[in-house]
Scaffold this active site. Structure first.
Site, short mmCIF file in Angstrom:
data_model
loop_
_atom_site.label_atom_id
_atom_site.label_comp_id
_atom_site.label_asym_id
_atom_site.label_seq_id
_atom_site.Cartn_x
_atom_site.Cartn_y
_atom_site.Cartn_z
CG ASP A 199 -2.13 0.97 1.00
OD1 ASP A 199 -2.51 1.42 -0.23
OD2 ASP A 199 -2.12 1.55 2.14
CE1 TYR A 507 -3.51 0.99 10.49
CE2 TYR A 507 -3.26 -1.11 9.58
CZ TYR A 507 -2.55 -0.49 10.05
OH TYR A 507 -1.33 0.54 9.11
#
Length: 662
Positions: A199, A507
């Site tokens: 990412d 997360y």
């Protein structure tokens, strides 16, 4: 043209075709000169169908402009965002660089060797000097060099040509693949795309400075320094010096003198002779991270190494080589579930970062680097991880000087397929660790090696793969712990059994239960406690957590992507960390929010002009959540301070700080 004096030269330990990875940072001294070749180079991409026209037509044999149109390209920089050409921005394949330079006639002395060093190039690089191939290197982010003494011309123009390829395969680090699309599905002929599963944007080019430097014929090639013991009144520092003699001599012997001086280089604190030995430093000043000492944060001694030819040979007027290395005296240990620096518990208050700036991409840039360090200090961070690749050596040097602790990570990110856990990848991975440890092992700021980020460590081949990588890294450097950053669940992971510190990414409130901050405390507490139960004798770091926050987006009550929402996410995480870091037998040793600043990524439907999880914008302006983290980090950075700072959601300006209460 000035020719080098006639002498039979035999270069030892340098393979000209394959090059040699660079170990010592090029520094000027009484015996060494450094010439920076960075600047405005000529550039051309090979846009042929197979990307091989440059090799077919041998572009390195004549000026690049004679092979077709060229443009100006800054070195160092990523080439992707320099022009207005979208094709270049997303290009995969070979690009070609060229520069011309003169070399001083004073360098033509037969007693001097010249070395060409490239700080990094992504990811494969071939290098020609005056049409002669002098080296090649596989893998980005790390330096490589070669002795080019016999290929330079003095008094005439030299031409340096570098071909760089950013193509990723299942066996590169990081991995990727080239996808080819069929005209049967309406795609243009020969349409292809580079795809990858990490990412951040696949920036490419010559990312760090290109330098030419000199050494005497007999020179220092490597220095290894390790603090072996710290007592109440003294410290033991072992050293090992590797010497290269560029002339073949039978029965040669070498003088090596090592002097350790204080920070100001005014007082000799220890000295020794020989290519290896131990220095005893009385009443040592230790290297401390920021927040752990009021006086000796980032304290560095200067190790001065003198090397010369001891045996007398006819006409062998060999100059003494002098090299200076900054040395920090400190130890790193794992004691049960504690992470100790100089035998005192250390708690990581840090961030994940990227080498990522607008226009220059991952290109080395002093103004942006110093801006980031000023912001790290403003934020109160004491650590960061080089996510997800080695950063520039100059950044490591600043961390040494400022007492910023570093988790040093190799570029093994995006290993999401069994095709990545094969022998070809493993051999490259081991070689990358060789280069990384050799480059960074003398930095006191580096306290841990990370061999990967978010691999699919639940896959059966990952077990033996990471066992091999971690054992190899331990064999290279037994003085530091080794980790990898795990994304697999605690009950399916197969590889964290081999690490010294458990590092995980999670997360909560974003990829899990997005929009629901009310479940973060019980869910995250349960998850971390399960990790502790699974690996009960290892320290744990929550290495990535956070949420996206687009600067200027606001809502009350908070919703995802607003600055208020990230403030809420942060506050709930802090409650968990305070419970786990101060309880009985604490095992949580760090909280590393993702990310320091917004950064560029590949274009996807889930990324609005890049990844927006930064505490800062990509332009390095703080969002509201940065003030939340700043208040906590400054309160906790002194490791003896166990107080908890509670913040509130309304904006209050106090001493140039926005205080947020959860």
């Amino acid at each position: 043209m000035i020719a080098r004096n006639s002498i039979s030269l035999w270069v030892i330990a340098i393979i000209i075709v394959n090059g040699c990875f660079a170990i010592l940072y090029p520094r000027e001294s009484e015996s060494r000169d450094v010439k920076d070749l960075s600047g405005r180079w000529k550039f051309r991409m090979d846009n042929s169908t197979d990307r091989k026209q440059g090799f077919t037509d041998k572009w390195w044999t004549k000026p690049l402009s004679e092979n077709g149109p060229v443009i100006d390209m800054p070195v160092p920089s990523s080439y992707n965002d320099i022009t207005q050409d979208k094709n270049l921005r997303d290009f995969s394949g070979w690009v070609w660089y060229e520069t011309e330079f003169y070399v001083s006639a004073t360098w033509s002395d037969a007693m001097t060797r010249e070395w060409l060093r490239i700080g990094s190039a992504h990811y494969t690089a071939f290098v020609w000097l005056n049409s002669i191939k002098v080296m090649e290197h596989y893998g980005g982010h790390l330096p490589f060099e070669s002795d080019v003494s016999n290929h330079l011309v003095f008094g005439q123009l030299n031409r340096l040509t570098v071909a760089v390829n950013n193509t990723l395969t299942p066996n590169t680090l990081p991995p990727g693949k080239i996808e080819h699309f069929s005209t049967d599905n309406g795609y243009p002929a020969n349409y292809q795309l580079q795809t990858y599963q990490f990412d951040f944007f696949n920036y490419a080019g010559i990312h760090r400075p290109v330098k030419l430097y000199t050494t005497p014929l007999v020179c220092v090639r490597n220095i290894t320094v390790i603090t072996t013991d710290i007592g109440s009144n003294s410290a033991q520092v072992s050293y090992k010096i590797d010497v290269v003699d560029s002339v073949q001599r039978e029965n040669a012997a070498y003088n090596v003198t090592v002097i350790l001086m204080d920070h100001k280089q005014q007082t000799v604190v220890a000295n020794a002779t020989g290519m290896s030995g131990t220095l005893t430093v009385n009443n040592p000043r230790l290297w401390w991270p920021v927040g752990m000492s009021s006086a000796d944060v980032g304290y560095l001694y200067k190790l001065v190494v003198y090397t010369s030819l001891a045996t007398k040979f006819d006409n062998a007027n060999v100059q003494t080589d002098v090299y200076r290395l900054s040395v920090g005296i400190r130890t790193v240990k794992i004691d049960g579930t504690s992470f100790l620096i100089n035998d005192k518990p250390f708690y990581f208050l840090g961030v994940g970062k990227h080498e990522d700036w607008d226009v220059r991409g991952k290109g080395f840039d002093w103004p942006m680097i110093l801006k980031d360090f000023n912001l790290l200090n403003w934020l109160g961070a004491n650590a960061f991880r080089t996510s997800h690749y080695p950063y520039a050596e100059e950044i490591m040097q600043l961390c040494d000087e400022q007492g910023i602790v570093v988790i040093d990570e190799c570029p093994a990110v995006g290993m999401h397929s069994a095709d990545n856990f094969v022998n070809a990848t493993l051999q490259h991975h081991l070689a990358v660790m060789d280069e990384l440890v050799a480059r960074d092992r003398n930095h006191p700021a580096v306290v841990m090696w990370s061999v990967a980020n978010e691999p699919e460590s639940q896959l059966p081949p990952a077990k033996d793969y990471f066992k091999a990588v971690i054992e190899h890294t331990h064999s290279l450097d037994s003085s530091r712990p080794v980790t990898f950053v795990c994304n697999a669940p605690y009950n399916t992971d197969l590889a964290t059994q081999f690490v010294d510190v458990v590092s995980f990414n999670k997360y909560e409130g974003w990829y899990n239960d997005g929009g629901h901050t009310e479940v973060i405390v019980p869910r995250l507490t349960d998850y971390i406690e399960h990790w502790h139960q699974t690996r009960p004798n290892k320290p744990i770091i929550h290495m990535e957590w956070g949420a996206g926050a687009i600067s200027g987006f606001h809502a009350n009550p908070s919703v995802m992507y607003t600055e208020e929402y990230l403030c809420d996410v942060i506050g709930q995480h802090f409650k968990v960390y305070d419970q786990l870091r101060t309880g009985a037998g604490p095992y949580l040793v760090g909280e590393m929010i993702w990310n320091f600043a917004d950064f560029n990524t590949a274009q996807t439907a889930t990324r609005a002009d890049g990844n927006r999880k930064g505490l800062m914008t990509r332009e390095r302006q703080p969002k509201w959540p940065a003030y939340v983290v700043r208040e906590r980090y400054h309160a906790l950075r002194n490791q003896t301070d166990t107080s908890v700072s509670h913040l509130r959601t309304t904006e209050i300006l106090e001493d140039d700080k926005i205080v947020i209460q959860i």
